[in-house]
Design an enzyme around this catalytic site. Structure first.
Site, PDB file in Angstrom:
ATOM      1  N   ASN A  69       0.849  -1.183   0.000  1.00  8.81           N
ATOM      2  CA  ASN A  69       0.000   0.000   0.000  1.00  8.81           C
ATOM      3  C   ASN A  69       0.898   1.250   0.000  1.00  8.81           C
ATOM      4  O   ASN A  69       1.657   1.457   0.956  1.00  8.81           O
ATOM      5  CB  ASN A  69      -0.894  -0.049   1.246  1.00  8.81           C
ATOM      6  CG  ASN A  69      -1.862   1.098   1.292  1.00  8.81           C
ATOM      7  OD1 ASN A  69      -1.475   2.233   1.018  1.00  8.81           O
ATOM      8  ND2 ASN A  69      -3.100   0.838   1.649  1.00  8.81           N
ATOM      9  N   HIS A  73       0.900   5.888   1.981  1.00 11.27           N
ATOM     10  CA  HIS A  73       1.701   6.636   2.956  1.00 11.27           C
ATOM     11  C   HIS A  73       2.730   7.539   2.262  1.00 11.27           C
ATOM     12  O   HIS A  73       3.128   8.562   2.813  1.00 11.27           O
ATOM     13  CB  HIS A  73       2.375   5.670   3.924  1.00 11.27           C
ATOM     14  CG  HIS A  73       1.382   4.723   4.550  1.00 11.27           C
ATOM     15  ND1 HIS A  73       0.606   5.083   5.629  1.00 11.27           N
ATOM     16  CD2 HIS A  73       1.003   3.472   4.209  1.00 11.27           C
ATOM     17  CE1 HIS A  73      -0.196   4.069   5.939  1.00 11.27           C
ATOM     18  NE2 HIS A  73       0.023   3.078   5.093  1.00 11.27           N
ATOM     19  N   THR A  86      -8.481   3.453   8.089  1.00  9.86           N
ATOM     20  CA  THR A  86      -9.699   2.635   8.065  1.00  9.86           C
ATOM     21  C   THR A  86      -9.818   1.896   9.400  1.00  9.86           C
ATOM     22  O   THR A  86      -8.924   1.140   9.763  1.00  9.86           O
ATOM     23  CB  THR A  86      -9.622   1.624   6.903  1.00  9.86           C
ATOM     24  OG1 THR A  86      -9.162   2.310   5.746  1.00  9.86           O
ATOM     25  CG2 THR A  86     -10.974   1.002   6.638  1.00  9.86           C
ATOM     26  N   HIS A 123      -4.047  -4.779   7.376  1.00 11.96           N
ATOM     27  CA  HIS A 123      -4.181  -3.694   8.337  1.00 11.96           C
ATOM     28  C   HIS A 123      -3.362  -3.998   9.585  1.00 11.96           C
ATOM     29  O   HIS A 123      -3.613  -4.970  10.283  1.00 11.96           O
ATOM     30  CB  HIS A 123      -5.631  -3.399   8.739  1.00 11.96           C
ATOM     31  CG  HIS A 123      -5.822  -1.933   9.001  1.00 11.96           C
ATOM     32  ND1 HIS A 123      -5.365  -1.340  10.134  1.00 11.96           N
ATOM     33  CD2 HIS A 123      -6.348  -0.954   8.245  1.00 11.96           C
ATOM     34  CE1 HIS A 123      -5.633  -0.038  10.067  1.00 11.96           C
ATOM     35  NE2 HIS A 123      -6.216   0.222   8.923  1.00 11.96           N
TER      36      HIS A 123
HETATM   37  N1  PXP Z   1      -5.954  -3.053   3.788  1.00 11.23           N
HETATM   38  C1  PXP Z   1      -6.885  -2.066   3.865  1.00 11.23           C
HETATM   39  C2  PXP Z   1      -8.253  -2.355   3.374  1.00 11.23           C
HETATM   40  C3  PXP Z   1      -6.554  -0.792   4.362  1.00 11.23           C
HETATM   41  O1  PXP Z   1      -7.490   0.169   4.424  1.00 11.23           O
HETATM   42  C4  PXP Z   1      -5.217  -0.553   4.770  1.00 11.23           C
HETATM   43  C5  PXP Z   1      -4.838   0.807   5.284  1.00 11.23           C
HETATM   44  O2  PXP Z   1      -4.853   1.737   4.291  1.00 11.23           O
HETATM   45  C6  PXP Z   1      -4.287  -1.602   4.663  1.00 11.23           C
HETATM   46  C7  PXP Z   1      -4.689  -2.839   4.199  1.00 11.23           C
HETATM   47  C8  PXP Z   1      -2.855  -1.421   5.058  1.00 11.23           C
HETATM   48  O3  PXP Z   1      -2.786  -1.148   6.420  1.00 11.23           O
HETATM   49  P1  PXP Z   1      -1.380  -0.742   7.075  1.00 11.23           P
HETATM   50  O4  PXP Z   1      -0.980   0.573   6.481  1.00 11.23           O
HETATM   51  O5  PXP Z   1      -1.712  -0.685   8.523  1.00 11.23           O
HETATM   52  O6  PXP Z   1      -0.407  -1.826   6.725  1.00 11.23           O
END
Ligand code: PXP
Length: 240
Positions: A7, A10, A101, A190
């Site tokens: 992801n 960030h 989220t 997450h």
């Molecule tokens: N999956 C979903 C659906 C999310 O909303 C997020 C956060 O944006 C993530 C995964 C990744 O979470 P993290 O940044 O805590 O690894």
């Protein structure tokens, strides 16, 4: 073996802090792929706090396979997804005040709203995943919608420790085997990091893990390609 979805929201958060052009999440995606990511995940939020429309458009061209767009059920965002046609759309709940989220999508409680979004995405030939808590009723409602996958919210697991964490992992394991029975592909994400990813990656049915914050935090010190490779090695070793 579970795929690693990185992801890159960030990176966009850092750029937006100065309303400038760097660092570019598109460049981050290229490095993540070089580090071994099979999926690039971005969340186009209604408030555009990090990822911008331009990012998703360019990523569609530079990430030919494995672009996962997270989005709310809001009509404007669904329309953008249908135009851009990511390889997968993951529906997530969204509240403007939240830092990230917070919980899974309430598919049971908002069935009609989620169904409308799923139908529109399916009509544009976009496979859909639903971000939900590891809850059997949510899984059953998701299966009724004919989606390809669910992404289990691992936030509670990530925040817990000791026995509580083992119990949360067991919930994910049970949800994983129920996914199998229901014919749903299993994804998770997450709060996963270099310390807690193994247990989740080792779940038999796991096909995709979406991870952002911990990889970007490590990337500040070791570089993004290396941070992604380290996570990829952990996932591969756990799911072997
Ligand atoms: N999956 C979903 C659906 C999310 O909303 C997020 C956060 O944006 C993530 C995964 C990744 O979470 P993290 O940044 O805590 O690894």
């Amino acid at each position: 073996m579970a795929y690693l979805g990185v992801n890159v929201d960030h990176v966009a958060t850092l750029r937006q802090a100065r309303q400038t052009y760097e660092p570019d999440p598109v460049a981050a995606a290229a490095l993540a792929v070089l580090g071994g990511a099979e999926v690039i995940t971005v969340h186009l939020r209604e408030d555009r706090r990090h990822i911008q429309d331009r990012d998703v458009r360019i990523l569609r061209e530079t990430v030919p396979h494995g672009l996962n767009l997270e989005l709310s059920t809001e009509a404007e965002i669904i329309d953008i997804a249908c135009q851009i046609r990511p390889d997968q759309a993951t529906l997530v709940p969204e509240r403007r005040e939240e830092v990230t989220t917070e919980g899974g999508l309430n598919v049971v409680g908002e069935f009609a709203r989620v169904a409308t979004a799923v139908e529109q995405l399916h009509a544009a030939d976009i496979p859909v995943s639903l971000f939900i808590d590891p809850d059997f009723a949510q899984l059953e409602a998701s299966a009724k919608l004919g989606v390809a996958a669910v992404e289990l919210h691992t936030g509670a697991y990530a925040l817990a420790s000791g026995q509580a964490q083992s119990s949360e992992l067991e919930r994910l394991v049970q949800a994983g085997s129920y996914c199998n029975e229901l014919g749903l592909r299993l994804h998770a994400g997450h709060g996963l990091n270099y310390h807690n990813v193994r247990g989740v990656a080792a779940i038999e049915q796991m096909q995709e893990l979406n991870i952002g914050h911990s990889i970007m935090a490590r990337a500040i010190f070791v570089g993004l390609k290396e941070a992604v490779s380290e996570m990829k090695r952990l996932i591969d070793a756990a799911s072997r």
